[in-house]
Design a protein around this motif. Structure first.
Motif, PDB file in Angstrom:
ATOM      1  N   GLU A  49       0.759  -1.169   0.003  1.00 12.89           N
ATOM      2  CA  GLU A  49       0.045  -0.014   0.028  1.00 12.89           C
ATOM      3  C   GLU A  49       0.805   1.264   0.004  1.00 12.89           C
ATOM      4  O   GLU A  49       0.544   2.263  -0.738  1.00 12.89           O
ATOM      5  CB  GLU A  49      -0.979  -0.003   1.299  1.00 12.89           C
ATOM      6  CG  GLU A  49      -2.024  -0.966   1.131  1.00 12.89           C
ATOM      7  CD  GLU A  49      -2.928  -1.041   2.397  1.00 12.89           C
ATOM      8  OE1 GLU A  49      -2.186  -0.424   3.319  1.00 12.89           O
ATOM      9  OE2 GLU A  49      -3.615  -2.004   2.493  1.00 12.89           O
ATOM     10  N   SER A  50       1.893   1.352   0.692  1.00 13.22           N
ATOM     11  CA  SER A  50       2.941   2.587   0.900  1.00 13.22           C
ATOM     12  C   SER A  50       3.473   2.672  -0.434  1.00 13.22           C
ATOM     13  O   SER A  50       3.797   3.753  -0.997  1.00 13.22           O
ATOM     14  CB  SER A  50       3.823   2.386   2.074  1.00 13.22           C
ATOM     15  OG  SER A  50       4.898   1.298   1.574  1.00 13.22           O
ATOM     16  N   ILE A  51       3.801   1.728  -1.296  1.00 12.89           N
ATOM     17  CA  ILE A  51       4.439   1.700  -2.612  1.00 12.89           C
ATOM     18  C   ILE A  51       3.501   2.339  -3.795  1.00 12.89           C
ATOM     19  O   ILE A  51       3.484   3.370  -4.312  1.00 12.89           O
ATOM     20  CB  ILE A  51       5.012   0.481  -3.190  1.00 12.89           C
ATOM     21  CG1 ILE A  51       6.246   0.084  -2.134  1.00 12.89           C
ATOM     22  CG2 ILE A  51       5.309   0.473  -4.596  1.00 12.89           C
ATOM     23  CD1 ILE A  51       6.558  -1.496  -2.510  1.00 12.89           C
ATOM     24  N   ALA A  52       2.152   1.716  -3.498  1.00  7.95           N
ATOM     25  CA  ALA A  52       1.044   2.188  -4.440  1.00  7.95           C
ATOM     26  C   ALA A  52       0.775   3.824  -4.124  1.00  7.95           C
ATOM     27  O   ALA A  52       0.351   4.455  -4.931  1.00  7.95           O
ATOM     28  CB  ALA A  52      -0.224   1.351  -4.156  1.00  7.95           C
ATOM     29  N   SER A  53       0.793   4.282  -2.764  1.00  3.65           N
ATOM     30  CA  SER A  53       0.455   5.610  -2.254  1.00  3.65           C
ATOM     31  C   SER A  53       1.383   6.555  -3.064  1.00  3.65           C
ATOM     32  O   SER A  53       0.890   7.750  -3.304  1.00  3.65           O
ATOM     33  CB  SER A  53       0.543   5.648  -0.779  1.00  3.65           C
ATOM     34  OG  SER A  53       1.715   5.696  -0.357  1.00  3.65           O
ATOM     35  N   GLN A  54       2.495   6.342  -3.324  1.00  2.24           N
ATOM     36  CA  GLN A  54       3.323   7.287  -3.994  1.00  2.24           C
ATOM     37  C   GLN A  54       2.929   7.705  -5.281  1.00  2.24           C
ATOM     38  O   GLN A  54       3.290   8.775  -5.961  1.00  2.24           O
ATOM     39  CB  GLN A  54       4.891   6.633  -4.050  1.00  2.24           C
ATOM     40  CG  GLN A  54       5.507   6.246  -2.816  1.00  2.24           C
ATOM     41  CD  GLN A  54       5.515   7.539  -1.803  1.00  2.24           C
ATOM     42  OE1 GLN A  54       5.872   8.490  -1.971  1.00  2.24           O
ATOM     43  NE2 GLN A  54       4.877   7.098  -0.440  1.00  2.24           N
ATOM     44  N   THR A  55       1.924   6.885  -6.020  1.00  2.29           N
ATOM     45  CA  THR A  55       1.483   7.295  -7.360  1.00  2.29           C
ATOM     46  C   THR A  55       0.054   7.541  -7.524  1.00  2.29           C
ATOM     47  O   THR A  55      -0.387   7.474  -8.408  1.00  2.29           O
ATOM     48  CB  THR A  55       1.920   6.198  -8.558  1.00  2.29           C
ATOM     49  OG1 THR A  55       1.559   4.914  -7.878  1.00  2.29           O
ATOM     50  CG2 THR A  55       3.630   6.179  -8.423  1.00  2.29           C
TER      51      THR A  55
END
Length: 122
Positions: free
Chosen positions: A34-40
């Motif tokens: 989720e944190s990786i996806a939040s960046q984009t």
């Protein structure tokens, strides 16, 4: 008010026998994704954060906050720090202890969550 809500008989009963899952690999791996996806994320009121998993602890650093953005948009930002106060109780009810020194709502550059597992008394 926050304390009254979390100390209510309903909330105490809802969390009384709840198993702590915050520190499981399954939950932590999901938070990393989720944190990786939040960046984009293109959603204007979304959170942007970095998540670092650990054993009996994790770090969650928010650089953008959906609640802060909503408070600004709706011209009621003065209520946002009150909502931040709920984080400590939410984590405690889930079996974690929140250690935080900064919040976006107080004008800091991030919200620095460090959550450690509360050791059960056996």
């Amino acid at each position: 008010m926050v304390t009254a809500v979390f100390n209510s008989p309903f909330m105490i009963k809802a969390h009384k026998n709840k198993k702590c899952t915050l520190f499981t690999d399954k939950v932590q791996d999901k938070k990393v994704k989720e944190s990786i996806a939040s960046q984009t994320s293109e959603y204007a009121l979304d959170w942007k954060f970095r998540y670092e998993k650990g054993v009996d602890e994790f770090y969650n650093t928010y650089t953008e906050c959906g609640i802060c953005k909503l408070g600004i948009r709706e011209n009621c930002f003065e209520f946002v720090p009150c909502l931040c106060n709920m984080d400590e109780r939410n984590y405690r009810n889930e079996g974690g202890q929140l250690h935080r020194t900064k919040t976006l709502a107080q004008g800091d550059d991030c919200c620095d969550f460090h959550v450690t597992k509360i050791k059960s008394e056996s």
